[in-house]
Design a protein around this motif. Structure first.
Motif, mmCIF file in Angstrom:
data_model
loop_
_atom_site.group_PDB
_atom_site.id
_atom_site.type_symbol
_atom_site.label_atom_id
_atom_site.label_comp_id
_atom_site.label_asym_id
_atom_site.label_seq_id
_atom_site.Cartn_x
_atom_site.Cartn_y
_atom_site.Cartn_z
ATOM 1 N N ALA A 165 81.830 -54.925 -35.934
ATOM 2 C CA ALA A 165 81.462 -55.567 -37.211
ATOM 3 C C ALA A 165 82.495 -55.149 -38.245
ATOM 4 O O ALA A 165 82.599 -53.960 -38.566
ATOM 5 C CB ALA A 165 80.065 -55.143 -37.632
ATOM 6 N N TYR A 166 83.276 -56.121 -38.704
ATOM 7 C CA TYR A 166 84.215 -55.817 -39.789
ATOM 8 C C TYR A 166 83.455 -55.936 -41.107
ATOM 9 O O TYR A 166 83.028 -57.026 -41.488
ATOM 10 C CB TYR A 166 85.420 -56.762 -39.774
ATOM 11 N N GLU A 167 83.267 -54.799 -41.761
ATOM 12 C CA GLU A 167 82.496 -54.762 -43.004
ATOM 13 C C GLU A 167 83.299 -54.069 -44.102
ATOM 14 O O GLU A 167 83.273 -52.827 -44.186
ATOM 15 C CB GLU A 167 81.192 -53.988 -42.784
ATOM 16 N N THR A 174 76.957 -55.621 -52.496
ATOM 17 C CA THR A 174 77.501 -55.773 -53.847
ATOM 18 C C THR A 174 77.456 -57.217 -54.322
ATOM 19 O O THR A 174 77.696 -57.481 -55.496
ATOM 20 C CB THR A 174 78.981 -55.342 -53.871
ATOM 21 N N GLY A 175 77.183 -58.138 -53.406
ATOM 22 C CA GLY A 175 77.236 -59.553 -53.767
ATOM 23 C C GLY A 175 78.663 -60.094 -53.695
ATOM 24 O O GLY A 175 78.881 -61.293 -53.846
ATOM 25 N N LYS A 176 79.642 -59.200 -53.481
ATOM 26 C CA LYS A 176 81.037 -59.662 -53.355
ATOM 27 C C LYS A 176 81.331 -59.893 -51.873
ATOM 28 O O LYS A 176 81.348 -58.940 -51.093
ATOM 29 C CB LYS A 176 82.008 -58.565 -53.812
ATOM 30 N N THR A 177 81.555 -61.123 -51.492
ATOM 31 C CA THR A 177 81.898 -61.388 -50.090
ATOM 32 C C THR A 177 83.412 -61.455 -49.993
ATOM 33 O O THR A 177 84.058 -61.991 -50.896
ATOM 34 C CB THR A 177 81.399 -62.784 -49.642
ATOM 35 N N ALA A 178 83.948 -60.962 -48.898
ATOM 36 C CA ALA A 178 85.369 -61.238 -48.648
ATOM 37 C C ALA A 178 85.476 -62.751 -48.479
ATOM 38 O O ALA A 178 84.533 -63.384 -48.007
ATOM 39 C CB ALA A 178 85.794 -60.529 -47.367
ATOM 40 N N THR A 179 86.592 -63.336 -48.876
ATOM 41 C CA THR A 179 86.727 -64.766 -48.609
ATOM 42 C C THR A 179 86.783 -64.929 -47.093
ATOM 43 O O THR A 179 87.132 -63.984 -46.368
ATOM 44 C CB THR A 179 88.015 -65.353 -49.219
ATOM 45 N N SER A 180 86.471 -66.128 -46.640
ATOM 46 C CA SER A 180 86.462 -66.313 -45.192
ATOM 47 C C SER A 180 87.868 -66.090 -44.630
ATOM 48 O O SER A 180 88.022 -65.573 -43.531
ATOM 49 C CB SER A 180 85.917 -67.689 -44.833
ATOM 50 N N GLN A 181 88.894 -66.414 -45.427
ATOM 51 C CA GLN A 181 90.279 -66.197 -44.958
ATOM 52 C C GLN A 181 90.598 -64.699 -44.876
ATOM 53 O O GLN A 181 91.209 -64.241 -43.915
ATOM 54 C CB GLN A 181 91.300 -66.867 -45.888
ATOM 55 N N GLN A 182 90.157 -63.937 -45.901
ATOM 56 C CA GLN A 182 90.387 -62.473 -45.865
ATOM 57 C C GLN A 182 89.709 -61.871 -44.638
ATOM 58 O O GLN A 182 90.288 -61.044 -43.928
ATOM 59 C CB GLN A 182 89.781 -61.805 -47.112
ATOM 60 N N ALA A 183 88.463 -62.281 -44.395
ATOM 61 C CA ALA A 183 87.718 -61.735 -43.255
ATOM 62 C C ALA A 183 88.412 -62.106 -41.952
ATOM 63 O O ALA A 183 88.616 -61.262 -41.070
ATOM 64 C CB ALA A 183 86.288 -62.266 -43.275
ATOM 65 N N GLN A 209 82.135 -59.475 -35.576
ATOM 66 C CA GLN A 209 81.352 -60.070 -36.665
ATOM 67 C C GLN A 209 81.990 -59.754 -38.011
ATOM 68 O O GLN A 209 82.753 -58.795 -38.141
ATOM 69 C CB GLN A 209 79.954 -59.449 -36.717
ATOM 70 N N TYR A 210 81.574 -60.514 -38.999
ATOM 71 C CA TYR A 210 81.867 -60.132 -40.380
ATOM 72 C C TYR A 210 80.554 -59.645 -40.999
ATOM 73 O O TYR A 210 79.482 -60.195 -40.716
ATOM 74 C CB TYR A 210 82.412 -61.319 -41.204
ATOM 75 N N GLY A 211 80.636 -58.641 -41.872
ATOM 76 C CA GLY A 211 79.460 -58.203 -42.626
ATOM 77 C C GLY A 211 79.861 -57.833 -44.037
ATOM 78 O O GLY A 211 80.942 -57.282 -44.265
ATOM 79 N N GLY A 212 78.993 -58.125 -44.979
ATOM 80 C CA GLY A 212 79.254 -57.812 -46.392
ATOM 81 C C GLY A 212 78.781 -58.963 -47.249
ATOM 82 O O GLY A 212 79.491 -59.953 -47.396
ATOM 83 N N SER A 213 77.538 -58.838 -47.754
ATOM 84 C CA SER A 213 76.952 -59.865 -48.631
ATOM 85 C C SER A 213 76.964 -61.260 -48.006
ATOM 86 O O SER A 213 77.214 -62.248 -48.693
ATOM 87 C CB SER A 213 77.653 -59.869 -49.993
ATOM 88 N N VAL A 214 76.680 -61.309 -46.694
ATOM 89 C CA VAL A 214 76.529 -62.627 -46.061
ATOM 90 C C VAL A 214 75.199 -63.234 -46.530
ATOM 91 O O VAL A 214 74.173 -62.556 -46.581
ATOM 92 C CB VAL A 214 76.548 -62.512 -44.521
ATOM 93 N N LYS A 215 75.268 -64.505 -46.887
ATOM 94 C CA LYS A 215 74.088 -65.223 -47.377
ATOM 95 C C LYS A 215 74.041 -66.578 -46.673
ATOM 96 O O LYS A 215 75.033 -67.005 -46.073
ATOM 97 C CB LYS A 215 74.204 -65.501 -48.884
ATOM 98 N N LEU A 232 76.887 -59.435 -39.421
ATOM 99 C CA LEU A 232 75.934 -58.340 -39.568
ATOM 100 C C LEU A 232 75.424 -58.459 -41.001
ATOM 101 O O LEU A 232 76.213 -58.416 -41.950
ATOM 102 C CB LEU A 232 76.617 -56.985 -39.319
ATOM 103 N N VAL A 233 74.123 -58.652 -41.122
ATOM 104 C CA VAL A 233 73.528 -59.031 -42.406
ATOM 105 C C VAL A 233 72.583 -57.941 -42.888
ATOM 106 O O VAL A 233 71.675 -57.552 -42.152
ATOM 107 C CB VAL A 233 72.733 -60.354 -42.245
ATOM 108 N N GLY A 234 72.794 -57.436 -44.085
ATOM 109 C CA GLY A 234 71.896 -56.428 -44.648
ATOM 110 C C GLY A 234 70.820 -57.094 -45.487
ATOM 111 O O GLY A 234 69.844 -57.643 -44.957
ATOM 112 N N GLY A 235 71.007 -57.089 -46.795
ATOM 113 C CA GLY A 235 69.997 -57.567 -47.748
ATOM 114 C C GLY A 235 69.341 -58.889 -47.370
ATOM 115 O O GLY A 235 68.106 -59.008 -47.399
#
Ligand code: PEP
Length: 251
Positions: A165-167, A174-183, A209-215, A232-235
């Motif tokens: 999981a790249y997080e 934080t509500g800040k998602t990496a852009t899909s390109q950054q991820a 996976q990507y994780g970090g404010s996924v909505k 990987l989804v937290g909140g």
């Protein structure tokens, strides 16, 4: 073909009854899902009741940590066979909160990965840079180092059992998602590192996976990136409707 995997990390939330209620709200919202794996990772104290609630649903059970010894005088720890006995299939290891608040090092994470594999648990190994590291331009070398340490001494066949999981730490909660390109870019670096450690076929088989404010409203875009194999989804996993919409991102 890598099957996408969407995992919910409930962190230190939900009493057993609340966890069961969340499953009961989630299952009908998920409906039938195809071509993806879904995992929920409640706290240890809710694993047994969630295991029952998930029976026959196709949703897998995950834990959020494990110790690296099979048994012994380690007060307060949980051993891999204990998780296995509860029907746990996946275990999150090296989450940044464990690294930050509980001093988990790359070496310890590697030991835990090996212990999990030995007992038939599939690790979801978290890696990711801080904001300072990103701003200093060392994201890729730092994450590559974490991946090399995590996979150290693990044979190719076992490596294929792992999920990475790249997080990015600055994006967690934080509500800040990496852009899909950054991820996608960092995940491509991780895959390259795996190719150097093993070979092309092994690297191509490992899900990242990507994780970090996924909505629900950013999942579809993330999943359009060729290297991203789920989230990987937290909140957002604590809300049945949100998590179901994340899982069903392509409806
Ligand atoms: C996490 O805890 O792994 C995570 C990604 O959290 P959040 O989705 O809340 O950012």
């Amino acid at each position: 073909m890598r099957v996408p995997i969407v995992a919910g990390n409930w962190k230190m939330h939900k009493l057993p009854d609340e966890a069961v209620a969340l499953c009961q709200a989630l299952i009908p919202r998920l409906g039938e899902f195809h071509n993806r794996e879904v995992v929920v990772c409640p706290p240890f104290t809710a694993l047994a009741s969630v295991a029952k609630a998930l029976e026959g649903t196709g949703v897998a059970l995950g834990a959020q940590n494990v110790f690296h010894e099979p048994s012994g005088a380690y007060t307060g720890e949980i051993a891999p066979p204990m998780l296995k006995a509860l029907g746990v299939k996946y275990v999150i290891l090296g989450h940044s909160e464990r690294r930050q608040y509980f001093g988990e090092t790359d070496e310890l994470v590697n030991k835990k990965i090996k212990a999990a594999l030995e007992h038939g648990l599939k690790p979801i190994v978290c890696v990711g840079e801080t904001l300072e590291q990103r701003e200093a331009g060392i994201t890729e070398s730092f994450v590559k180092g974490q991946v090399e340490a995590a996979f150290s001494g693990i044979l190719a066949d076992d490596a294929k059992q792992l999920v990475v999981a790249y997080e990015p730490i600055w994006a967690i909660g934080t509500g800040k998602t990496a852009t899909s390109q950054q991820a996608n870019q960092v995940i491509a670096v991780i895959r390259k590192a795996l190719e150097s450690l093993y070979d092309g076929a092994t690297a191509a088989a490992i899900r990242i996976q990507y994780g970090g404010s996924v909505k629900a409203d950013n999942m579809a875009e993330l999943m359009q990136q060729p290297e991203i194999d789920g989230a990987l989804v937290g909140g957002a996993s604590l809300d049945a409707e949100s998590f179901a919409r994340i899982v069903r991102y392509d409806d």
